[in-house]
Write a protein that holds these residues in place. Structure first.
Motif, PDB file in Angstrom:
ATOM      1  N   LEU A 185      24.425 -15.367  31.508  1.00 61.64           N
ATOM      2  CA  LEU A 185      25.242 -14.187  31.832  1.00 61.64           C
ATOM      3  C   LEU A 185      25.397 -13.282  30.621  1.00 61.64           C
ATOM      4  N   ALA A 186      25.598 -13.866  29.454  1.00 68.42           N
ATOM      5  CA  ALA A 186      25.783 -13.067  28.243  1.00 68.42           C
ATOM      6  C   ALA A 186      24.553 -12.222  27.955  1.00 68.42           C
ATOM      7  N   ARG A 187      23.385 -12.823  28.096  1.00 74.58           N
ATOM      8  CA  ARG A 187      22.150 -12.082  27.818  1.00 74.58           C
ATOM      9  C   ARG A 187      21.869 -11.032  28.901  1.00 74.58           C
ATOM     10  N   ILE A 188      22.207 -11.340  30.137  1.00 74.24           N
ATOM     11  CA  ILE A 188      22.055 -10.347  31.210  1.00 74.24           C
ATOM     12  C   ILE A 188      22.959  -9.142  30.922  1.00 74.24           C
ATOM     13  N   GLY A 189      24.191  -9.432  30.553  1.00 71.81           N
ATOM     14  CA  GLY A 189      25.124  -8.355  30.231  1.00 71.81           C
ATOM     15  C   GLY A 189      24.649  -7.518  29.059  1.00 71.81           C
ATOM     16  N   SER A 190      24.136  -8.186  28.024  1.00 77.07           N
ATOM     17  CA  SER A 190      23.623  -7.469  26.859  1.00 77.07           C
ATOM     18  C   SER A 190      22.427  -6.602  27.232  1.00 77.07           C
ATOM     19  N   ASN A 191      21.526  -7.155  28.026  1.00 78.63           N
ATOM     20  CA  ASN A 191      20.346  -6.401  28.437  1.00 78.63           C
ATOM     21  C   ASN A 191      20.724  -5.182  29.275  1.00 78.63           C
ATOM     22  N   CYS A 192      21.679  -5.374  30.186  1.00 76.70           N
ATOM     23  CA  CYS A 192      22.103  -4.249  31.032  1.00 76.70           C
ATOM     24  C   CYS A 192      22.817  -3.181  30.208  1.00 76.70           C
ATOM     25  N   LEU A 193      23.572  -3.608  29.192  1.00 78.72           N
ATOM     26  CA  LEU A 193      24.224  -2.641  28.304  1.00 78.72           C
ATOM     27  C   LEU A 193      23.171  -1.809  27.573  1.00 78.72           C
ATOM     28  N   GLN A 194      22.135  -2.479  27.094  1.00 80.55           N
ATOM     29  CA  GLN A 194      21.064  -1.753  26.414  1.00 80.55           C
ATOM     30  C   GLN A 194      20.372  -0.784  27.362  1.00 80.55           C
ATOM     31  N   VAL A 234      30.758   3.236  21.449  1.00 85.41           N
ATOM     32  CA  VAL A 234      31.105   2.542  20.202  1.00 85.41           C
ATOM     33  C   VAL A 234      32.431   1.806  20.356  1.00 85.41           C
ATOM     34  N   THR A 235      33.364   2.399  21.102  1.00 82.77           N
ATOM     35  CA  THR A 235      34.636   1.716  21.363  1.00 82.77           C
ATOM     36  C   THR A 235      34.389   0.414  22.114  1.00 82.77           C
ATOM     37  N   ALA A 236      33.421   0.420  23.018  1.00 83.84           N
ATOM     38  CA  ALA A 236      33.069  -0.813  23.736  1.00 83.84           C
ATOM     39  C   ALA A 236      32.530  -1.861  22.768  1.00 83.84           C
ATOM     40  N   PHE A 237      31.720  -1.445  21.801  1.00 79.67           N
ATOM     41  CA  PHE A 237      31.216  -2.384  20.799  1.00 79.67           C
ATOM     42  C   PHE A 237      32.342  -2.900  19.906  1.00 79.67           C
ATOM     43  N   VAL A 238      33.289  -2.037  19.583  1.00 77.33           N
ATOM     44  CA  VAL A 238      34.447  -2.479  18.801  1.00 77.33           C
ATOM     45  C   VAL A 238      35.163  -3.611  19.531  1.00 77.33           C
TER      46      VAL A 238
END
Length: 436
Positions: free
Chosen positions: A41-50, A69-73
């Motif tokens: 799930l973590a990698r799916i979420g990261s990929n979709c964010l990208q 950037v606020t989301a990354f914070v």
């Protein structure tokens, strides 16, 4: 659900003008996915964010970048393993057995509490070219295989998949010392759950560093994001670096964590420390050498962010013990080369203004064993110092050529003048040579 997330990104992209007001909610949903205790799930979420960023990069306005950037914070804050510094003081008495039953050892951790983060052990003797080695893994996590991970059948979801995530270990027991694995460890289920949550956060923090590196090595993303927001993002990497460095320097804490059963070897965050620093340096160096109007206008702020960390990296590298910290030396050497090459390519005026800062560090590096790449970087920087500081030009015939000797060496090692090419940074900063 995976398809639903991907279609959601496609939908947002297609109807961007109508849905852009919901960007913060899309980002919140992806962050929730990334922060699940499940590697898939973590990698799916990261990929979709990208994909959300890549597919809409040319449409984003400064206000959108502020939201991103606020989301990354938020993501970096939620995945920072602050409990590492308090775990040994939490429920100290919980090491006793419960109801007369010996709690599970570290090598029989419940798969669900690990979030299906099935990490393999990678010892000092591991082949660094092994394709299984990547940037994700907390150093010190024990080896686990399908045969030695015992799970409660009521807690195992057979539909969940996991990704092998190898790890490097820093052995600070001498070869003649008893193996840390031989130390008996008794950990209650409650305490093991706490430890596993901490481990999961460490892995997710590495995923965030990897995500930032992949995203902002992309030319379109790098070009589109305003410098103020990119510097704000770099501050997150700096904080991650400093957090890991602080933990790695606390030998007493790491030893206590090991003795209390946190891992089967004393843990360290070497990958987080070096990875965050490498991405930080590579992106800031690219910003510094970028002559576009927007980047040039923020060059002073970029230099102010870049120089102190570069000095810290070189100082820490010089202080490493080459006999007992060989893995650290090998891990940090490419980052040191990046720093030296980047500084050597500064414009003459800015370069001259930093000679007093870097010259003593170059002298310190000359007293260490160096491979040919570091030798060339040190010589190139030294030659530039002679040229800018003293007006003495070093003939090219004096430079160590790429095919020349010099695999090891100390004082007097030399190299060629480096150059920095825009857009050529590979994973974690090294130009096409760093493994993930």
């Amino acid at each position: 659900m995976i398809q639903a997330l991907r279609h959601m990104i496609t939908l947002f992209t297609h109807f961007f003008d109508s849905l852009q007001y919901m960007l913060d909610r899309f980002l919140d949903l992806l962050a929730l996915c990334i922060c699940q205790e499940n590697d898939t799930l973590a990698r799916i979420g990261s990929n979709c964010l990208q994909q959300l960023i890549l597919q809409n990069v040319t449409k984003f306005e400064p206000s959108h970048w502020d939201q991103i950037v606020t989301a990354f914070v938020d993501l970096f804050a939620r995945t920072e393993a602050t409990a590492l510094f308090s775990a040994v003081y939490t429920s100290i008495t919980s090491g006793a057995s419960t109801n007369g039953v010996r709690p599970p050892r570290l090598d029989s951790v419940d798969a669900k509490s690990l979030g299906n983060l099935n990490l393999n052990n990678n010892t000092e003797d591991a082949d660094p070219s092994d394709p299984a080695d990547n940037a994700l893994g907390i150093n010190g996590l024990p080896s686990q295989t399908s045969s030695d991970v015992k799970t409660d059948s009521t807690h195992t979801n057979t539909h969940e998949s996991s990704t092998q995530m190898p790890t490097d270990l820093e052995h600070y027991a001498k070869p003649t010392d008893p193996s840390p694995q031989e130390t008996p460890i008794v950990v209650t289920t409650e305490r093991r759950k706490l430890f596993n949550q901490i481990i999961t956060k460490c892995v997710l923090q590495l995923l965030m560093i990897e995500t930032v590196n992949e995203l902002f090595s992309n030319d379109a993303v790098y070009t589109s994001i305003p410098s103020t927001e990119l510097l704000r993002l770099m501050a997150l990497l700096k904080k991650s670096y400093q957090f890991a460095k602080r933990f790695n320097a606390d030998r007493e804490l790491r030893t206590r964590l090991f003795k209390e059963g946190f891992m089967r070897q004393p843990p360290n965050l070497l990958k987080q420390e070096s990875g965050a620093a490498s991405v930080y340096v590579s992106i800031l160096l690219r910003m510094y050498h970028d002559n576009s109007t927007e980047r040039a206008a923020n060059r002073a702020q970029t230099e102010q962010a870049l120089i102190p960390l570069c000095v810290d990296i070189l100082t820490s590298y010089i202080e490493l013990d080459e006999e007992t910290q060989q893995r650290n030396v090998q891990t940090w050497r490419p980052v040191v080369v990046d720093v030296l090459e980047g500084y050597a390519s500064f414009p003459a005026e800015e370069f001259g203004g930093q000679i007093r800062t870097f010259a003593p560090l170059v002298v310190g590096l000359m007293g260490r064993e160096m491979g040919s790449e570091l030798q060339r970087a040190v010589q190139g920087l030294s030659a530039r110092m002679f040229e800018v500081g003293l007006g003495i030009e070093v003939p090219q015939s004096m430079f160590l050529q790429n095919g020349g000797a010099g695999g090891g060496g100390g004082a007097g090692s030399v190299g060629v003048t480096p150059t920095v090419e825009k857009g050529t940074m590979g994973p974690f900063g090294r130009r096409g040579s760093r493994q993930r």
